[in-house]
Motif scaffolding. Structure first.
Motif, short mmCIF file in Angstrom:
data_model
loop_
_atom_site.label_atom_id
_atom_site.label_comp_id
_atom_site.label_asym_id
_atom_site.label_seq_id
_atom_site.Cartn_x
_atom_site.Cartn_y
_atom_site.Cartn_z
N VAL A 184 0.84 -1.21 0.00
CA VAL A 184 0.00 0.00 0.00
C VAL A 184 0.87 1.26 0.00
CG1 VAL A 184 -1.70 1.32 1.31
CG2 VAL A 184 -1.94 -1.15 1.10
N GLY A 185 1.89 1.29 0.83
CA GLY A 185 2.72 2.49 0.94
C GLY A 185 3.55 2.75 -0.30
N GLY A 186 3.91 1.71 -1.04
CA GLY A 186 4.74 1.92 -2.22
C GLY A 186 4.00 1.68 -3.53
N HIS A 187 2.70 1.64 -3.51
CA HIS A 187 1.95 1.40 -4.75
C HIS A 187 2.14 2.57 -5.71
CE1 HIS A 187 -1.34 0.45 -7.50
NE2 HIS A 187 -1.39 -0.75 -6.95
N PRO A 188 2.56 2.32 -6.96
CA PRO A 188 2.88 3.42 -7.88
C PRO A 188 1.69 4.30 -8.22
CG PRO A 188 2.85 1.31 -9.05
CD PRO A 188 2.77 1.00 -7.58
N VAL A 189 0.50 3.75 -8.37
CA VAL A 189 -0.67 4.58 -8.71
C VAL A 189 -1.05 5.45 -7.51
CG1 VAL A 189 -3.08 4.56 -9.43
CG2 VAL A 189 -1.49 2.90 -10.40
N LEU A 190 -1.06 4.86 -6.33
CA LEU A 190 -1.41 5.62 -5.14
C LEU A 190 -0.43 6.76 -4.90
CD1 LEU A 190 -2.49 2.73 -2.73
CD2 LEU A 190 -3.94 4.16 -4.18
N THR A 196 -0.05 14.28 -7.29
CA THR A 196 -0.60 15.17 -8.33
C THR A 196 -2.12 15.32 -8.28
OG1 THR A 196 -0.75 13.33 -9.91
CG2 THR A 196 1.30 14.59 -9.87
N GLU A 197 -2.82 14.31 -7.77
CA GLU A 197 -4.29 14.36 -7.75
C GLU A 197 -4.81 13.84 -6.41
OE1 GLU A 197 -6.18 12.63 -11.27
OE2 GLU A 197 -4.21 12.56 -12.23
N PRO A 198 -4.52 14.53 -5.32
CA PRO A 198 -4.98 14.03 -4.02
C PRO A 198 -6.50 13.95 -3.91
CG PRO A 198 -4.10 16.25 -3.82
CD PRO A 198 -3.76 15.78 -5.19
N LEU A 237 -4.28 0.49 7.14
CA LEU A 237 -3.83 0.48 5.74
C LEU A 237 -4.42 1.65 4.96
CD1 LEU A 237 -4.05 -3.34 4.90
CD2 LEU A 237 -1.98 -1.97 5.35
N LEU A 238 -5.66 2.01 5.25
CA LEU A 238 -6.26 3.16 4.58
C LEU A 238 -5.52 4.45 4.92
CD1 LEU A 238 -8.54 4.18 2.77
CD2 LEU A 238 -9.97 4.42 4.83
N GLY A 239 -5.02 4.56 6.15
CA GLY A 239 -4.22 5.74 6.52
C GLY A 239 -2.91 5.78 5.76
N LEU A 240 -2.36 4.62 5.45
CA LEU A 240 -1.11 4.59 4.68
C LEU A 240 -1.31 5.04 3.23
CD1 LEU A 240 0.55 1.26 5.88
CD2 LEU A 240 1.01 3.60 6.64
N VAL A 241 -2.53 4.93 2.72
CA VAL A 241 -2.80 5.40 1.36
C VAL A 241 -2.55 6.90 1.27
CG1 VAL A 241 -4.59 5.70 -0.40
CG2 VAL A 241 -4.42 3.54 0.86
N GLN A 243 -1.05 8.86 3.88
CA GLN A 243 0.21 9.23 4.54
C GLN A 243 1.07 7.96 4.67
OE1 GLN A 243 1.19 12.25 5.29
NE2 GLN A 243 -0.75 13.25 4.74
N PRO A 244 1.78 7.62 3.60
CA PRO A 244 2.52 6.35 3.61
C PRO A 244 3.71 6.34 4.56
CG PRO A 244 3.03 7.58 1.64
CD PRO A 244 1.94 8.33 2.32
N GLY A 245 4.37 7.50 4.77
CA GLY A 245 5.56 7.52 5.60
C GLY A 245 6.73 6.85 4.90
N THR A 246 7.75 6.56 5.69
CA THR A 246 8.93 5.90 5.14
C THR A 246 8.83 4.39 5.35
OG1 THR A 246 10.13 6.11 7.24
CG2 THR A 246 10.29 7.94 5.68
N VAL A 247 9.81 3.70 4.78
CA VAL A 247 9.82 2.25 4.93
C VAL A 247 10.00 1.87 6.39
CG1 VAL A 247 11.06 0.14 4.29
CG2 VAL A 247 10.72 1.96 2.60
N GLN A 248 10.86 2.56 7.11
CA GLN A 248 11.10 2.27 8.52
C GLN A 248 9.85 2.54 9.35
OE1 GLN A 248 13.02 4.11 6.55
NE2 GLN A 248 14.86 2.82 6.36
N GLU A 249 9.18 3.65 9.06
CA GLU A 249 7.95 3.98 9.79
C GLU A 249 6.87 2.93 9.56
OE1 GLU A 249 8.42 8.87 9.82
OE2 GLU A 249 7.15 7.87 8.32
N ARG A 250 6.74 2.48 8.34
CA ARG A 250 5.73 1.46 8.05
C ARG A 250 6.06 0.15 8.76
NH1 ARG A 250 6.08 3.88 2.83
NH2 ARG A 250 7.43 2.21 2.02
N ALA A 251 7.32 -0.22 8.78
CA ALA A 251 7.71 -1.46 9.46
C ALA A 251 7.42 -1.38 10.95
CB ALA A 251 9.20 -1.73 9.23
#
Length: 263
Positions: A184-190, A196-198, A237-241, A243-251
């Motif tokens: 979710v945090g690294g999805h290219p479309v999201l 560009t289109e929040p 997971l919806l919050g990560l869409v 505000q994904p944060g960094t990889v460390q924060e997600r872990a």
């Protein structure tokens, strides 16, 4: 000279003998016929019959006795009726099991192309031609599956949710939750839409109660957790869409969420 009522004798042919009626003393056939005709006319005038009347109720006019026939009965014919031939269903030229595989691959290829096109240009600037080109198909093929770009976008969301659920179902819970966070945090479309289109991203994530319930049930079944626990994971997971944060924060967040579910 002849008497009244009598007929003059018929002249004989000079060369042919006139036939006579046997037993009538030389009376010719013509004379006998004339006499019978005269007698019949006289009898008819007096109401008499020269022939014997047929008695009423004669035996041959009565119906036949039971078991008897006036004519020989027609024997019944044993007609052999052939048994119906067993009908064997004709094999269908189309084989649904095999026909569905290319269709599924085609749809998967279209959605994969849509993900690439949306990640490159965003949703607003992407056209149906862009999606078809990214999928490597003609635009007519794309229109056979989707009528509008919005249909493509909604189908892509459902496709990605199913893909994530399948991924989670193959992993243990402690591995599945961090994996979902990275997807979710690294999805290219999201990420493209978030930059560009929040507003478009918010609209796409705005699910009604029924659709949200389907997402929770699907993910909870894949992770093999309860409904409240699935609600917790889905909201995180919806919050990560957004505000994904960094990889460390997600872990780190994944470890906390997993601990709440397991503990």
């Amino acid at each position: 000279m002849s008497s009244p009522g009598s007929r003059p004798p018929l002249p004989q042919h000079p060369s042919l003998p006139v036939p006579t009626v046997p037993g009538r003393g030389g009376v010719t056939v013509l004379e006998a016929d004339a006499a019978e005709s005269a007698a019949a006319e006289a009898a008819a005038a007096g109401g008499q019959h020269l022939t014997t009347p047929v008695p009423v109720g004669a035996a041959f006019l009565q119906p036949p006795a039971p078991g008897h026939h006036l004519t020989a009965p027609v024997p019944s014919l044993a007609v052999a009726v052939p048994a119906p031939r067993p009908t064997t269903p004709r094999p269908d030229a189309r084989r649904p099991g095999r026909a569905a595989v290319p269709m599924s691959r085609t749809r998967r290829g279209l959605l994969t192309g849509a993900r690439a096109a949306f990640a490159e240009r965003g949703v607003r600037k992407t056209t149906m031609q862009h999606v078809a080109a990214a999928a490597g198909v003609a635009k007519a093929t794309l229109y056979n599956h989707f009528r509008t770009k919005d249909d493509v976008a909604h189908a892509l969301i459902a496709f990605e949710l199913d893909r994530l659920a399948a991924l989670a179902a193959e992993l243990p819970l402690t591995v599945a939750v961090p994996a979902l966070a990275e997807e979710v945090g690294g999805h290219p479309v999201l990420r493209r839409l978030a930059e560009t289109e929040p507003e478009t991203l918010v609209q796409m994530m705005a699910l009604d109660a029924d659709r949200w319930g389907d997402v929770v049930v699907t993910l909870g079944s894949a992770l093999r957790i309860s409904r409240p626990e699935a609600e917790l994971v889905c909201r995180w997971l919806l919050g990560l869409v957004l505000q994904p944060g960094t990889v460390q924060e997600r872990a780190a967040q994944a470890a906390v969420v997993t601990g709440q579910v397991v503990g």
